[in-house]
Design a protein around this motif. Structure first.
Motif, PDB file in Angstrom:
ATOM      1  N   LEU A 323      59.489  54.762 -13.965  1.00  0.00           N
ATOM      2  CA  LEU A 323      58.762  55.524 -14.983  1.00  0.00           C
ATOM      3  C   LEU A 323      59.566  56.713 -15.485  1.00  0.00           C
ATOM      4  O   LEU A 323      60.178  57.445 -14.710  1.00  0.00           O
ATOM      5  N   THR A 324      59.540  56.898 -16.793  1.00  0.00           N
ATOM      6  CA  THR A 324      60.134  58.094 -17.399  1.00  0.00           C
ATOM      7  C   THR A 324      59.059  59.103 -17.795  1.00  0.00           C
ATOM      8  O   THR A 324      59.348  60.292 -17.915  1.00  0.00           O
ATOM      9  N   ASP A 325      57.836  58.623 -18.000  1.00  0.00           N
ATOM     10  CA  ASP A 325      56.726  59.483 -18.434  1.00  0.00           C
ATOM     11  C   ASP A 325      55.424  58.956 -17.857  1.00  0.00           C
ATOM     12  O   ASP A 325      55.286  57.753 -17.588  1.00  0.00           O
ATOM     13  N   VAL A 326      54.452  59.865 -17.708  1.00  0.00           N
ATOM     14  CA  VAL A 326      53.106  59.496 -17.284  1.00  0.00           C
ATOM     15  C   VAL A 326      52.108  59.958 -18.330  1.00  0.00           C
ATOM     16  O   VAL A 326      52.210  61.068 -18.862  1.00  0.00           O
ATOM     17  N   VAL A 327      51.150  59.081 -18.655  1.00  0.00           N
ATOM     18  CA  VAL A 327      49.974  59.453 -19.435  1.00  0.00           C
ATOM     19  C   VAL A 327      48.815  59.533 -18.452  1.00  0.00           C
ATOM     20  O   VAL A 327      48.475  58.540 -17.805  1.00  0.00           O
ATOM     21  N   LEU A 328      48.235  60.705 -18.309  1.00  0.00           N
ATOM     22  CA  LEU A 328      47.118  60.927 -17.388  1.00  0.00           C
ATOM     23  C   LEU A 328      45.819  60.904 -18.192  1.00  0.00           C
ATOM     24  O   LEU A 328      45.623  61.726 -19.083  1.00  0.00           O
ATOM     25  N   THR A 329      44.940  59.968 -17.879  1.00  0.00           N
ATOM     26  CA  THR A 329      43.701  59.811 -18.652  1.00  0.00           C
ATOM     27  C   THR A 329      42.488  60.307 -17.862  1.00  0.00           C
ATOM     28  O   THR A 329      42.526  60.456 -16.649  1.00  0.00           O
ATOM     29  N   LYS A 330      41.420  60.574 -18.600  1.00  0.00           N
ATOM     30  CA  LYS A 330      40.098  60.891 -18.043  1.00  0.00           C
ATOM     31  C   LYS A 330      40.081  62.120 -17.139  1.00  0.00           C
ATOM     32  O   LYS A 330      39.308  62.180 -16.179  1.00  0.00           O
ATOM     33  N   LEU A 331      40.880  63.106 -17.465  1.00  0.00           N
ATOM     34  CA  LEU A 331      40.811  64.359 -16.707  1.00  0.00           C
ATOM     35  C   LEU A 331      39.432  64.993 -16.847  1.00  0.00           C
ATOM     36  O   LEU A 331      38.930  65.643 -15.918  1.00  0.00           O
ATOM     37  N   ASP A 332      38.792  64.786 -17.993  1.00  0.00           N
ATOM     38  CA  ASP A 332      37.472  65.381 -18.247  1.00  0.00           C
ATOM     39  C   ASP A 332      36.394  64.878 -17.298  1.00  0.00           C
ATOM     40  O   ASP A 332      35.399  65.580 -17.055  1.00  0.00           O
ATOM     41  N   VAL A 333      36.580  63.686 -16.726  1.00  0.00           N
ATOM     42  CA  VAL A 333      35.574  63.127 -15.819  1.00  0.00           C
ATOM     43  C   VAL A 333      35.430  63.971 -14.553  1.00  0.00           C
ATOM     44  O   VAL A 333      34.377  63.994 -13.919  1.00  0.00           O
ATOM     45  N   LEU A 334      36.487  64.711 -14.210  1.00  0.00           N
ATOM     46  CA  LEU A 334      36.455  65.535 -12.997  1.00  0.00           C
ATOM     47  C   LEU A 334      35.768  66.881 -13.205  1.00  0.00           C
ATOM     48  O   LEU A 334      35.538  67.617 -12.232  1.00  0.00           O
ATOM     49  N   THR A 335      35.447  67.208 -14.452  1.00  0.00           N
ATOM     50  CA  THR A 335      34.783  68.484 -14.738  1.00  0.00           C
ATOM     51  C   THR A 335      33.456  68.580 -13.978  1.00  0.00           C
ATOM     52  O   THR A 335      32.672  67.632 -13.953  1.00  0.00           O
ATOM     53  N   GLY A 336      33.232  69.738 -13.376  1.00  0.00           N
ATOM     54  CA  GLY A 336      31.978  69.973 -12.669  1.00  0.00           C
ATOM     55  C   GLY A 336      32.064  69.776 -11.172  1.00  0.00           C
ATOM     56  O   GLY A 336      31.110  70.092 -10.446  1.00  0.00           O
ATOM     57  N   LEU A 337      33.198  69.272 -10.682  1.00  0.00           N
ATOM     58  CA  LEU A 337      33.370  69.097  -9.239  1.00  0.00           C
ATOM     59  C   LEU A 337      33.942  70.375  -8.621  1.00  0.00           C
ATOM     60  O   LEU A 337      34.914  70.934  -9.124  1.00  0.00           O
ATOM     61  N   GLU A 338      33.341  70.817  -7.545  1.00  0.00           N
ATOM     62  CA  GLU A 338      33.787  72.067  -6.914  1.00  0.00           C
ATOM     63  C   GLU A 338      35.158  71.914  -6.268  1.00  0.00           C
ATOM     64  O   GLU A 338      36.026  72.773  -6.396  1.00  0.00           O
ATOM     65  N   LYS A 339      35.361  70.811  -5.570  1.00  0.00           N
ATOM     66  CA  LYS A 339      36.635  70.513  -4.929  1.00  0.00           C
ATOM     67  C   LYS A 339      37.063  69.107  -5.320  1.00  0.00           C
ATOM     68  O   LYS A 339      36.235  68.191  -5.443  1.00  0.00           O
ATOM     69  N   ILE A 340      38.362  68.917  -5.504  1.00  0.00           N
ATOM     70  CA  ILE A 340      38.880  67.597  -5.882  1.00  0.00           C
ATOM     71  C   ILE A 340      39.957  67.188  -4.880  1.00  0.00           C
ATOM     72  O   ILE A 340      41.075  67.707  -4.915  1.00  0.00           O
ATOM     73  N   PRO A 341      39.636  66.265  -3.981  1.00  0.00           N
ATOM     74  CA  PRO A 341      40.645  65.797  -3.025  1.00  0.00           C
ATOM     75  C   PRO A 341      41.687  64.904  -3.703  1.00  0.00           C
ATOM     76  O   PRO A 341      41.383  64.162  -4.632  1.00  0.00           O
ATOM     77  N   VAL A 342      42.917  64.981  -3.220  1.00  0.00           N
ATOM     78  CA  VAL A 342      44.004  64.113  -3.662  1.00  0.00           C
ATOM     79  C   VAL A 342      44.626  63.498  -2.415  1.00  0.00           C
ATOM     80  O   VAL A 342      44.970  64.211  -1.473  1.00  0.00           O
ATOM     81  N   CYS A 343      44.752  62.179  -2.404  1.00  0.00           N
ATOM     82  CA  CYS A 343      45.360  61.489  -1.271  1.00  0.00           C
ATOM     83  C   CYS A 343      46.879  61.650  -1.346  1.00  0.00           C
ATOM     84  O   CYS A 343      47.513  61.156  -2.277  1.00  0.00           O
TER      85      CYS A 343
END
Length: 432
Positions: A323-343
């Motif tokens: 990959l040379t670039d990433v398109v990150l989609t649906k960031l808005d879906v995470l709105t309203g969550l107090e904490k966001i875990p990442v594996c």
């Protein structure tokens, strides 16, 4: 001008259609190089929503030539239905090009796909039952039917007869189903042959000529990296190569012509069908992602399994695809969550594993090791620059970028075609 490969970097449904639409005005050809009508793109144009299953999403962009290349398997009935549906809505479909070497899904393979999956019971793969796998198997067994065969009825009959000799034995003796007649298969295959004849061509030659003339070509993968038959979570995969290398074999364009590879990630992770999924959420957070993100299959309508972002598979996708670039989609879906875990890693029977496990059993037993990031409550759908995002949203993107190891060039902040933030030019024109 560049040749660009666009791939899904997770288990599919990442929003590749939107990324293609974003590039639409800058490209000349959009090429589908693998898969069939077992996956879909949803593209929003103004107040109109289009669900495409077999056609490249570039068919919605005036001036772009859409191509169904040799690596695709084609259900002729579905193809005609999609063409008719778009034409009824005023979309010009006459620009479509279809490879003469693409394989056709005969009706007997759709029947076999469905009965085989039912026969497997608890060992089922989770296919869509559309004949994709059996048609790729026929291709490798050299008993497949190609588009060009539709225009020589004598050859077509010989190929159908040869294929049915074995398949009817399976249907009769193993699955207790009726045998399929040669003439009924021929009638179904030939029904749409004349309709698509003007679109059938040597797509290898046309694409090579287009690149020689300095045109920009986008290769659009069906399915996604973790569903690739060689590099995915086998056996819970599709039957074709959905990684960047598949763009070459699936189109006839050599690797020396590829300039950029763009991977599409959701800001979280989803999966449809069977198979291991380390970050899957069977709780209110999973329900939130599914409901807010409208996570239901474009093609099947099945509810998608949902989980937190997994950068272990993100790093793997970066490496396998280059990959040379990433398109990150649906960031808005995470709105309203107090904490966001990442594996950030897996625990495999007491061992920390930072990269994709080699063994199928290890991946099956992997449990996520999480890093928690603070969430945000502000509506981000109006953001058009990175600085417009809340600080915690920016930190989330930057942390994903750091962990995946590839720059995040575009961020989707809503379902509309203009609801994006562009940080870097996807064609690489800002790198000088």
């Amino acid at each position: 001008m560049p040749a660009i490969v666009l791939v899904g970097a997770q288990w599919g449904d990442e929003g590749k259609g939107k990324a293609t639409d974003l590039l639409g005005s800058q490209i000349d050809y959009v090429v589908k190089f693998n898969g069939g009508n077992n996956a879909g793109h949803t593209v929003v144009v103004g107040d109109q929503k289009y669900a495409l299953h077999l056609l490249p999403s570039g068919i919605l962009t005036p001036g772009v030539t859409p191509v169904i290349a040799n690596g695709v398997v084609i259900d002729l009935g579905v193809l005609i239905s999609e063409l008719d549906g778009l034409e009824a809505r005023g979309v010009d479909t006459s620009r479509l090009r279809i490879s003469a070497n693409a394989h056709v899904i005969p009706p007997y393979n759709t029947v076999l796909d469905k009965v085989t999956e039912r026969f497997l019971g608890k060992r089922r793969i989770g296919t869509t039952g559309r004949g994709i796998g059996p048609t790729y198997a026929d291709k490798m067994n050299r008993i497949g039917i190609r588009v060009q065969d539709l225009y020589d009825e004598s050859i077509l009959r010989q190929k159908v007869e040869a294929a049915l000799q074995g398949k009817n034995q399976l249907l009769l003796k193993v699955y207790n189903r009726r045998a399929i007649e040669v003439d009924e298969v021929l009638a179904e295959l030939l029904e749409h042959a004349e309709r698509i004849r003007p679109m059938v061509t040597d797509t290898v030659l046309e694409l090579g000529t287009a690149l020689d003339e300095g045109r920009t070509v986008l290769f659009e993968a069906g399915q996604a990296t973790l569903l690739d038959v060689d590099h995915g979570t086998y056996p819970f995969v599709t039957s074709s190569n959905a990684t960047a290398g598949g763009a070459c074999t699936g189109s006839g364009v050599p690797p020396t012509r590829i300039d950029r590879v763009i991977g599409v990630f959701k800001a979280y992770t989803t999966r449809v069908g069977e198979g291991p999924f380390p970050t899957e959420l069977d709780d209110e957070h999973g329900d939130h992602l599914r409901t807010v993100g409208a996570e239901f299959g474009t093609t099947t309508g099945r509810p998608r399994r949902c989980g937190w972002a997994d950068v272990v598979i993100g790093r793997y996708a970066t490496r396998v695809n280059g990959l040379t670039d990433v398109v990150l989609t649906k960031l808005d879906v995470l709105t309203g969550l107090e904490k966001i875990p990442v594996c950030v890693a897996y625990d495999v029977q007491g061992r920390r594993v930072d990269e994709m496990p080699v063994g199928q059993s290890d991946f099956h037993h992997a449990t996520p090791v999480y890093e928690e990031l603070p969430g945000w409550t502000e509506d981000i759908t109006a953001a058009r620059t990175f600085e417009d995002l809340p600080v915690t949203a920016r930190r989330y993107v930057e942390r994903l970028e750091e962990l995946i190891g590839t720059r995040i060039s575009v961020i989707g902040v809503g379902p509309g075609r203009d609801e994006v933030i562009v940080r870097h030019d996807l064609l690489g024109r800002d790198e000088a």
